[in-house]
Design an enzyme around this catalytic site. Structure first.
Site, PDB file in Angstrom:
ATOM      1  N   HIS A 184      39.960  41.176  41.678  1.00  0.00           N
ATOM      2  CA  HIS A 184      41.218  41.905  41.510  1.00  0.00           C
ATOM      3  C   HIS A 184      42.402  41.192  42.161  1.00  0.00           C
ATOM      4  O   HIS A 184      43.538  41.318  41.706  1.00  0.00           O
ATOM      5  CB  HIS A 184      41.059  43.308  42.110  1.00  0.00           C
ATOM      6  CG  HIS A 184      41.987  44.329  41.515  1.00  0.00           C
ATOM      7  ND1 HIS A 184      41.882  44.746  40.213  1.00  0.00           N
ATOM      8  CD2 HIS A 184      43.039  45.018  42.025  1.00  0.00           C
ATOM      9  CE1 HIS A 184      42.828  45.644  39.954  1.00  0.00           C
ATOM     10  NE2 HIS A 184      43.544  45.828  41.038  1.00  0.00           N
ATOM     11  N   SER A 206      47.509  45.552  37.808  1.00  0.00           N
ATOM     12  CA  SER A 206      46.834  46.768  38.257  1.00  0.00           C
ATOM     13  C   SER A 206      47.671  48.029  37.980  1.00  0.00           C
ATOM     14  O   SER A 206      47.947  48.330  36.822  1.00  0.00           O
ATOM     15  CB  SER A 206      46.508  46.605  39.738  1.00  0.00           C
ATOM     16  OG  SER A 206      45.604  47.567  40.145  1.00  0.00           O
TER      17      SER A 206
END
Ligand SMILES: *[C@@H]1O[C@H](CO)[C@@H](O)[C@H](O)[C@H]1NC(C)=O
Ligand SMILES: *[C@@H]1O[C@H](CO)[C@@H](O)[C@H](O)[C@H]1NC(C)=O
Length: 400
Positions: free
Chosen positions: A371, A167
């Protein structure tokens, strides 16, 4: 203003008695949940070292290491509101740091400026505004070069390291390539998990709702003297830990799933308290602001000071320039999920077209990969890590 805020916090924290009836404490879970990175590493029987790395602009960062002197170094860089514990909290045989160590790598875990481990600056205290004047830009321009140089200095016989980012750990690496291209020679392979460069196609309603107000929120926060988010991170973590682990477990889980993408099948609910003991790990309001600008612009630009004259002073132009992704010329591997609320497949493919040296491009086959699955999915080894190991080892053997 600030006083009211602190009064509210202390009221909440002291509201333990309110929860006393609903909270059932399991002493072992509580103990593990409150471990820090070195605690996790030693709990699972690995050796842990802690290293202090100074950046050019005065920050002291803490790197954790599962040492294997002489072996190929790999640097793992966490995401926003995260820390080095991301790679170890799920335990031996599961966490990426342990698996890499088992495969013979010298494993280094980054803690970017402002998170719970890296909160020291030569000149500024965390209560000063100047401490928090950073986003992923400074992480890419100062933190990563300092860490990479430090790791290579401690890796005799190796002039390149493996880089793994999750990320924000990918955004910062892209900034590094664009702004400090000389460092690309020091990276053997950049593995980008959930690469964040563009937010053009991300549909997350929460993100879309907040983004237009980020500038206003920032101005307000600055006016009342809040520069860190969440302010008083340790306090908030303890609070959310207590509320979400015991009292409002399903509501909290729904909220988190909304944020990262829904994948109940790969979520190990036993880990929930452990997980909540680690997040949020703290960052600056400006980090949020910079990402908010990306959501609005759909591009990857330097920080917009919201004033043409200030921008001109920093950049020589009224609008901030875009990062030059074409300079990221080290080998790059991209891994992305199809059910990740924060990273859309289309945006990664747009990124891919601009990177000059993508050697591996993997849209993860498991359809619900979100995620957080990059760190904590029950089958993350089979779904993702085994593929990463293959790519790394191919690069190590000079086959890719
Ligand atoms: C969930 O995590 C716990 C604690 O690490 C572990 O013992 C258990 O095997 C995990 N469950 C699954 C389904 O992987
Ligand atoms: C993720 O999967 C769920 C269930 O299949 C679906 O409802 C949701 O829209 C998906 N989210 C994204 C971001 O693709």
């Amino acid at each position: 203003m600030k006083c009211i805020y602190y009064c509210l916090i202390s009221l909440c924290l002291n509201a333990n008695w309110l929860l006393a009836d609903i909270i059932k404490y399991d002493p072992e879970v509580i103990e593990v949940a409150h471990l820090r990175t070195p605690g996790f590493i030693t709990k699972y029987g690995y050796k842990c070292e802690e290293h202090r790395v100074d950046t050019k602009d005065g920050f002291s960062l803490i790197l954790h290491r599962i040492p294997k002197p002489g072996a190929q170094p790999v640097l793992l860089v966490h995401g926003l509101q995260d820390s080095s514990s991301a790679w170890v909290m799920t335990g031996a045989g599961h966490g990426l740091a342990f698996l890499l160590s088992d495969r013979g790598y010298d494993v280094w875990l980054m803690n970017c400026r402002g998170n719970r481990y890296s909160r020291k600056h030569r000149k500024f205290h965390i209560l000063q505004r100047q401490f928090w004047d950073f986003s992923f830009h400074e992480i890419g321009v100062y933190d990563l070069p300092a860490a990479i140089d430090y790791v290579l200095d401690h890796s005799k016989g190796h002039d390149q390291l493996h880089y793994v980012g999750h990320s924000q750990g990918t955004t910062a690496a892209f900034v590094l390539g664009a702004e400090r291209p000389a460092y690309m020679k020091k990276i053997k392979l950049m593995q980008a998990l959930a690469p964040v460069a563009y937010f053009e196609n991300v549909e997350l309603p929460l993100l879309r709702a907040i983004a237009p107000h980020v500038a206003g929120i920032m101005r307000f926060a600055q006016a009342v003297g809040i520069n860190e988010i969440p302010p008083e991170t340790e306090v908030w973590r303890e609070l959310s830990y207590k509320l979400c682990s015991f009292a409002f477990r399903s509501t909290c889980m729904e909220f988190i799933m909304e944020l990262v993408g829904t994948d109940v099948e790969q979520m190990n609910s036993t880990l929930t308290p452990i997980f909540l003991g680690q997040y949020p790990a703290g960052s600056s309001i400006k980090s949020l602001g910079h990402y908010g600008q990306q959501v609005l612009s759909g591009g990857l630009y330097k920080y917009d000071y919201d004033d043409p004259n200030v921008n001109r002073r920093y950049y020589g132009s009224p609008k901030p320039p875009a990062y030059k992704l074409a300079k990221i010329d080290c080998k790059v591997a991209l891994y992305y999920g199809q059910n990740d609320s924060l990273v859309s497949v289309k945006d990664v493919q747009r990124l891919r077209r601009q990177l000059p040296n993508v050697v591996h491009d993997e849209k993860l086959a498991y359809k619900k990969f979100n995620h957080l699955d990059f760190l904590a999915a029950i089958d993350v080894k089979e779904l993702l890590y085994n593929s990463m190991f293959q790519v790394m080892e191919k690069v190590d053997r000079g086959e890719l």
